[in-house]
Enzyme design. Structure first.
Site, PDB file in Angstrom:
ATOM      1  N   ASP A 161       0.848  -1.194   0.000  1.00  0.00           N
ATOM      2  CA  ASP A 161       0.000   0.000   0.000  1.00  0.00           C
ATOM      3  C   ASP A 161       0.882   1.242   0.000  1.00  0.00           C
ATOM      4  OD1 ASP A 161       0.346   1.043   2.982  1.00  0.00           O
ATOM      5  OD2 ASP A 161       0.136  -1.128   3.058  1.00  0.00           O
ATOM      6  N   ASP A 218       0.789   3.550   2.378  1.00  0.00           N
ATOM      7  CA  ASP A 218       0.632   4.117   3.702  1.00  0.00           C
ATOM      8  C   ASP A 218      -0.537   5.104   3.628  1.00  0.00           C
ATOM      9  OD1 ASP A 218       1.691   3.782   6.331  1.00  0.00           O
ATOM     10  OD2 ASP A 218       2.486   5.813   6.251  1.00  0.00           O
TER      11      ASP A 218
END
Length: 301
Positions: free
Chosen positions: A213, A215
Site C-alpha cells: 500500500d 501508507d
C-alpha cells in the site's frame, strides 16, 4: 588451522504463503527450543534444489502474533541453532514513494529503528557487546536477490531505507509525512530488531520489502486498510515463492565465509572481561556467540 566453512543453510522469515514452494523436499515441521523462549512457531526444515532451508513463520501460522509481541531473540536464536548461516527476510511494507507502487519489491539496504517496546540485543549486563550496524544488510545477499528479481522480471528496486515503527496501528498522516521527509522509502513493523539480532548472531541478513500500500500520505489513494494490505499481500506471495526458489540455489554455492564480514561480526565485539562475565548469560549465548565464547551450541529441539 582455519575454522571450517559452514555449509550454507538458508533461513527464510516471512508469511505462511511463502512456504508452499513447489520442489521443497524432506519437509518437516519441528519445534525448536531456545534459552530465550520459544520462537514464533514451529520451523519448517527441508531442501530446495539440494540446499538446506529453514522457514520461520514470523507471526506463526494463522498470524497469531503482533509485531510488538514477536519473540525476536528466540526467532534468530532458533534459526542459528538450526544451522542457518544466511537469512532472507520477506516483509510486507507501506510505500513512502510514488515510484514504489503496491506490488513492488524493495531490496532494502538501510533501516531507521523507531521501535521502543522490544528486546533488541542478546547481550547486556554481565556480557556486553557492540556490533557495527553501519551496513545492516549483507551486500552479497542483496546482489543475489537483485539478480533473481531481474531473472524473474519482478518489479523491484535495489536500495532503500526501511522505517521500522512499533505498531500495531498504521501511521498517522503526520508520521507518514515525517518519514518521507527523513528520506525513508518504506515503512514496516517487523525488521527491527530482527536485523540487529541477526548481526549479533553472525548471520548474513537481507530484507525484501514487499509493498502492499501507499501508507496514508498519498492524496490519490485510499487510506490503508487491513483488507487492502491482505489482498496485495497474497498477490505478492506468489512472487515471493518464485524469488525464494530462484535465489536459494545461488546462495547455496557459497564456499567461503561471507566477504562482508557477517559471519565474523562478533570478532572483538565483546568488551566484558572474561572474569566479569555472567555465567548464566554466557550459557544462553551458546548458539549466538559460541564461536567467540568457546561454547558448543546445545541441541535444536
Amino acid at each position: 588451522m582455519a575454522d571450517p566453512v559452514p555449509e550454507p543453510v538458508i533461513g527464510i522469515i516471512g508469511g505462511s504463503g511463502v512456504y508452499d514452494i513447489e520442489g521443497l523436499e524432506e519437509a518437516e515441521w519441528r519445534e525448536v527450543r531456545t534459552p530465550w523462549g520459544l520462537p514464533s512457531g514451529e520451523l519448517l526444515f527441508g531442501r530446495l534444489s539440494g540446499v538446506r532451508v529453514v522457514f520461520l513463520p514470523r507471526h506463526d501460522r494463522g498470524h497469531r502474533l503482533s509485531p510488538t509481541d514477536l519473540p525476536y531473540r528466540a526467532n534468530i536464536d532458533a534459526l542459528k541453532r538450526s544451522g542457518c548461516t544466511e537469512i532472507i527476510s520477506l516483509s510486507a511494507v507501506g510505500s513512502l514513494r510514488a515510484e514504489l507502487p503496491p506490488g513492488s519489491f524493495v531490496i532494502v539496504d538501510q533501516f531507521i529503528d523507531r521501535t521502543f517496546a522490544r528486546q533488541k540485543s542478546f547481550f547486556g549486563a554481565g556480557c556486553v557487546a557492540h556490533v557495527s550496524m553501519a551496513d545492516p544488510v549483507c551486500r552479497r545477499l542483496g546482489d543475489a536477490l537483485e539478480q533473481a528479481c531481474r531473472d524473474l522480471g519482478l518489479p523491484h528496486r535495489r536500495g532503500g531505507t526501511y522505517l521500522a515503527m512499533e505498531g500495531p496501528q498504521f501511521s498517522t498522516r503526520a508520521e507518514s509525512e515525517l518519514y518521507r521527509a527523513w528520506g525513508c522509502d518504506v515503512v514496516g513493523m517487523t525488521n527491527m530488531p530482527e536485523a540487529k539480532l541477526a548481526r549479533e548472531a553472525e548471520l548474513c541478513y537481507a530484507t525484501v520489502a514487499m509493498v502492499t500500500d501507499y501508507d496514508c500520505w498519498h492524496p490519490e489513494h485510499d487510506h490503508v486498510t487491513v483488507e487492502l494490505v491482505v489482498k496485495v499481500l497474497f498477490e505478492n506471495a506468489a512472487k515471493a515463492r518464485a524469488l525464494v526458489a530462484r535465489v536459494v540455489p545461488a546462495l547455496g554455492e557459497r564456499r567461503t565465509l561471507c566477504h562482508a564480514g557477517c559471519h565474523t561480526a562478533l570478532e572483538n565485539a565483546i568488551v566484558t572481561a572474561p572474569e566479569k562475565r555472567d555465567p548464566s548469560l554466557v550459557a544462553r549465548l551458546d548458539a549466538v556467540a559460541g564461536r567467540v565464547l568457546g561454547l558448543e551450541a546445545r541441541g535444536e529441539a
